[in-house]
Write a protein that holds these residues in place. Structure first.
Motif, PDB file in Angstrom:
ATOM      1  N   GLN A  29       0.836  -1.105  -0.095  1.00 40.01           N
ATOM      2  CA  GLN A  29       0.007   0.028  -0.078  1.00 40.01           C
ATOM      3  C   GLN A  29       0.917   1.168  -0.013  1.00 40.01           C
ATOM      4  O   GLN A  29       1.951   1.125   0.286  1.00 40.01           O
ATOM      5  CB  GLN A  29      -0.812   0.053   1.328  1.00 40.01           C
ATOM      6  CG  GLN A  29      -1.923  -1.044   1.559  1.00 40.01           C
ATOM      7  CD  GLN A  29      -1.607  -1.872   2.290  1.00 40.01           C
ATOM      8  OE1 GLN A  29      -0.565  -1.926   3.086  1.00 40.01           O
ATOM      9  NE2 GLN A  29      -2.412  -3.167   2.346  1.00 40.01           N
ATOM     10  N   LYS A  30       0.417   2.352  -0.493  1.00 39.21           N
ATOM     11  CA  LYS A  30       1.038   3.625  -0.484  1.00 39.21           C
ATOM     12  C   LYS A  30      -0.077   4.638  -0.025  1.00 39.21           C
ATOM     13  O   LYS A  30      -1.122   4.610  -0.363  1.00 39.21           O
ATOM     14  CB  LYS A  30       1.850   3.967  -1.616  1.00 39.21           C
ATOM     15  CG  LYS A  30       2.872   3.482  -1.832  1.00 39.21           C
ATOM     16  CD  LYS A  30       3.794   4.451  -2.581  1.00 39.21           C
ATOM     17  CE  LYS A  30       5.191   3.584  -2.935  1.00 39.21           C
ATOM     18  NZ  LYS A  30       5.966   3.332  -1.946  1.00 39.21           N
ATOM     19  N   LYS A  31       0.523   5.815   0.702  1.00 38.86           N
ATOM     20  CA  LYS A  31      -0.549   6.892   0.842  1.00 38.86           C
ATOM     21  C   LYS A  31      -0.311   8.018  -0.166  1.00 38.86           C
ATOM     22  O   LYS A  31       0.430   8.087  -0.983  1.00 38.86           O
ATOM     23  CB  LYS A  31       0.454   7.868   2.050  1.00 38.86           C
ATOM     24  CG  LYS A  31      -0.439   8.759   2.887  1.00 38.86           C
ATOM     25  CD  LYS A  31       0.309   8.950   4.200  1.00 38.86           C
ATOM     26  CE  LYS A  31      -0.150  10.401   4.840  1.00 38.86           C
ATOM     27  NZ  LYS A  31       0.728  10.763   5.685  1.00 38.86           N
ATOM     28  N   ALA A  32      -1.911   8.403  -0.284  1.00 42.18           N
ATOM     29  CA  ALA A  32      -1.661   9.260  -1.713  1.00 42.18           C
ATOM     30  C   ALA A  32      -2.688  10.318  -1.385  1.00 42.18           C
ATOM     31  O   ALA A  32      -3.749  10.408  -0.446  1.00 42.18           O
ATOM     32  CB  ALA A  32      -2.489   8.554  -2.757  1.00 42.18           C
ATOM     33  N   MET A  33      -2.802  11.415  -1.958  1.00 42.87           N
ATOM     34  CA  MET A  33      -3.764  12.813  -1.820  1.00 42.87           C
ATOM     35  C   MET A  33      -4.359  12.780  -3.173  1.00 42.87           C
ATOM     36  O   MET A  33      -4.085  12.690  -4.046  1.00 42.87           O
ATOM     37  CB  MET A  33      -2.772  13.859  -1.699  1.00 42.87           C
ATOM     38  CG  MET A  33      -3.615  15.247  -1.429  1.00 42.87           C
ATOM     39  SD  MET A  33      -2.630  16.782  -1.319  1.00 42.87           S
ATOM     40  CE  MET A  33      -2.367  16.862  -2.831  1.00 42.87           C
ATOM     41  N   CYS A  34      -5.629  12.878  -2.880  1.00 42.23           N
ATOM     42  CA  CYS A  34      -6.761  13.277  -3.848  1.00 42.23           C
ATOM     43  C   CYS A  34      -6.589  14.441  -4.606  1.00 42.23           C
ATOM     44  O   CYS A  34      -6.469  15.709  -3.956  1.00 42.23           O
ATOM     45  CB  CYS A  34      -8.404  13.164  -3.414  1.00 42.23           C
ATOM     46  SG  CYS A  34      -8.569  11.596  -2.910  1.00 42.23           S
ATOM     47  N   VAL A  52     -14.710   7.208  -8.724  1.00 41.06           N
ATOM     48  CA  VAL A  52     -13.212   7.105  -8.664  1.00 41.06           C
ATOM     49  C   VAL A  52     -12.580   8.600  -8.332  1.00 41.06           C
ATOM     50  O   VAL A  52     -13.155   9.650  -8.443  1.00 41.06           O
ATOM     51  CB  VAL A  52     -12.894   6.731 -10.247  1.00 41.06           C
ATOM     52  CG1 VAL A  52     -13.256   5.402 -10.572  1.00 41.06           C
ATOM     53  CG2 VAL A  52     -13.360   7.583 -10.988  1.00 41.06           C
ATOM     54  N   ALA A  53     -11.136   8.561  -8.028  1.00 40.48           N
ATOM     55  CA  ALA A  53     -10.464   9.754  -7.712  1.00 40.48           C
ATOM     56  C   ALA A  53      -9.204   9.516  -8.303  1.00 40.48           C
ATOM     57  O   ALA A  53      -8.549   8.410  -8.430  1.00 40.48           O
ATOM     58  CB  ALA A  53     -10.333   9.821  -6.253  1.00 40.48           C
ATOM     59  N   LYS A  54      -8.785  10.713  -8.775  1.00 41.45           N
ATOM     60  CA  LYS A  54      -7.419  10.836  -9.260  1.00 41.45           C
ATOM     61  C   LYS A  54      -6.477  11.232  -8.189  1.00 41.45           C
ATOM     62  O   LYS A  54      -6.899  12.112  -7.532  1.00 41.45           O
ATOM     63  CB  LYS A  54      -7.116  12.013 -10.482  1.00 41.45           C
ATOM     64  CG  LYS A  54      -5.858  12.125 -10.937  1.00 41.45           C
ATOM     65  CD  LYS A  54      -6.043  13.203 -12.300  1.00 41.45           C
ATOM     66  CE  LYS A  54      -6.415  12.172 -13.727  1.00 41.45           C
ATOM     67  NZ  LYS A  54      -6.096  12.602 -14.794  1.00 41.45           N
ATOM     68  N   VAL A  55      -5.403  10.676  -7.769  1.00 42.50           N
ATOM     69  CA  VAL A  55      -4.828  10.788  -6.619  1.00 42.50           C
ATOM     70  C   VAL A  55      -3.247  10.934  -7.148  1.00 42.50           C
ATOM     71  O   VAL A  55      -2.810  10.532  -8.203  1.00 42.50           O
ATOM     72  CB  VAL A  55      -4.954   9.828  -5.797  1.00 42.50           C
ATOM     73  CG1 VAL A  55      -6.210   9.658  -5.214  1.00 42.50           C
ATOM     74  CG2 VAL A  55      -4.371   8.401  -6.189  1.00 42.50           C
ATOM     75  N   VAL A  62       1.037  10.197 -10.440  1.00 43.33           N
ATOM     76  CA  VAL A  62      -0.222  10.366 -10.382  1.00 43.33           C
ATOM     77  C   VAL A  62      -1.214   9.195 -11.171  1.00 43.33           C
ATOM     78  O   VAL A  62      -0.737   8.830 -12.117  1.00 43.33           O
ATOM     79  CB  VAL A  62      -0.636  11.713 -11.372  1.00 43.33           C
ATOM     80  CG1 VAL A  62      -2.120  12.097 -11.407  1.00 43.33           C
ATOM     81  CG2 VAL A  62       0.129  12.909 -10.622  1.00 43.33           C
ATOM     82  N   MET A  63      -2.129   8.652 -10.500  1.00 43.36           N
ATOM     83  CA  MET A  63      -2.961   7.539 -11.093  1.00 43.36           C
ATOM     84  C   MET A  63      -4.481   7.754 -10.621  1.00 43.36           C
ATOM     85  O   MET A  63      -4.863   8.679  -9.695  1.00 43.36           O
ATOM     86  CB  MET A  63      -2.341   6.217 -10.751  1.00 43.36           C
ATOM     87  CG  MET A  63      -1.786   6.194  -9.385  1.00 43.36           C
ATOM     88  SD  MET A  63      -2.893   6.255  -8.115  1.00 43.36           S
ATOM     89  CE  MET A  63      -3.178   4.457  -7.758  1.00 43.36           C
ATOM     90  N   THR A  64      -5.155   6.837 -11.325  1.00 48.16           N
ATOM     91  CA  THR A  64      -6.599   6.926 -10.732  1.00 48.16           C
ATOM     92  C   THR A  64      -7.066   5.674  -9.974  1.00 48.16           C
ATOM     93  O   THR A  64      -6.444   4.653 -10.168  1.00 48.16           O
ATOM     94  CB  THR A  64      -7.599   6.763 -11.911  1.00 48.16           C
ATOM     95  OG1 THR A  64      -7.013   5.773 -12.645  1.00 48.16           O
ATOM     96  CG2 THR A  64      -7.700   8.324 -12.793  1.00 48.16           C
ATOM     97  N   GLY A  65      -7.890   5.990  -8.881  1.00 46.61           N
ATOM     98  CA  GLY A  65      -8.104   4.434  -8.153  1.00 46.61           C
ATOM     99  C   GLY A  65      -9.771   4.661  -7.797  1.00 46.61           C
ATOM    100  O   GLY A  65     -10.360   5.643  -7.877  1.00 46.61           O
ATOM    101  N   TYR A  66     -10.197   3.478  -7.674  1.00 46.89           N
ATOM    102  CA  TYR A  66     -11.646   3.280  -7.389  1.00 46.89           C
ATOM    103  C   TYR A  66     -12.109   3.285  -6.049  1.00 46.89           C
ATOM    104  O   TYR A  66     -11.326   2.801  -4.995  1.00 46.89           O
ATOM    105  CB  TYR A  66     -11.977   1.891  -7.801  1.00 46.89           C
ATOM    106  CG  TYR A  66     -13.472   1.284  -7.701  1.00 46.89           C
ATOM    107  CD1 TYR A  66     -14.532   2.021  -8.278  1.00 46.89           C
ATOM    108  CD2 TYR A  66     -13.728   0.304  -6.680  1.00 46.89           C
ATOM    109  CE1 TYR A  66     -15.911   1.688  -8.009  1.00 46.89           C
ATOM    110  CE2 TYR A  66     -15.152  -0.205  -6.458  1.00 46.89           C
ATOM    111  CZ  TYR A  66     -16.073   0.844  -7.149  1.00 46.89           C
ATOM    112  OH  TYR A  66     -17.329   0.341  -7.108  1.00 46.89           O
TER     113      TYR A  66
END
Length: 107
Positions: A29-34, A52-55, A62-66
Motif C-alpha cells: 500500500q501507499k499513501k496518496a492525496m486526492c 473514482v478519484a485521481k490521486v 499520478v493515477m486513478t483509483g476506485y
C-alpha cells in the motif's frame, strides 16, 4: 522444436512477468492525496456510476483509483491509502482505496 544450430545462433530468453501495480513499486500500500473526485460509467454490458478519484502518490506519481463501498466523503486534498486491485469494468483504473484508513471512513 529448436535445433542446436538455431540455439547457437540465438539464445532463448525467458519472458519477464509484467507487474500488475507498477505505481506502488512493489509495496502493498501507499499513501496518496486526492486531486479530483468524480464519477465514471463502466464498460458496455454494465451500467452504473462508479466513484473514482485521481490521486498523487507519496512518490509523486499520478493515477486513478476506485472508491469501494456505498457512499464516501472524499474531497480534493483528502488523504487515502492505495492498494493494487483492478476494477474490471473501468478501463485504466488498476488501484483501489482502503476503507477505514486516513480520510476514507468505513461506513
Amino acid at each position: 522444436m529448436v535445433t542446436t544450430k538455431q540455439l547457437l545462433k540465438k539464445v532463448r530468453y525467458k519472458k519477464t512477468k509484467k507487474k500488475q501495480s507498477l505505481a506502488l513499486n512493489g509495496s502493498p500500500q501507499k499513501k496518496a492525496m486526492c486531486l479530483k473526485v468524480y464519477v465514471t460509467n463502466p464498460k458496455k454490458p454494465n451500467s452504473a456510476e462508479r466513484k473514482v478519484a485521481k490521486v498523487r502518490l507519496s512518490t509523486n506519481k499520478v493515477m486513478t483509483g476506485y472508491i469501494p463501498g456505498e457512499g464516501h466523503n472524499l474531497q480534493q486534498h483528502s488523504i487515502v491509502l492505495v492498494q493494487g486491485g483492478k476494477t474490471k469494468d473501468l478501463p485504466g483504473v488498476n488501484y483501489k482505496f482502503v476503507r477505514g484508513v486516513f480520510d476514507l471512513p468505513n461506513i
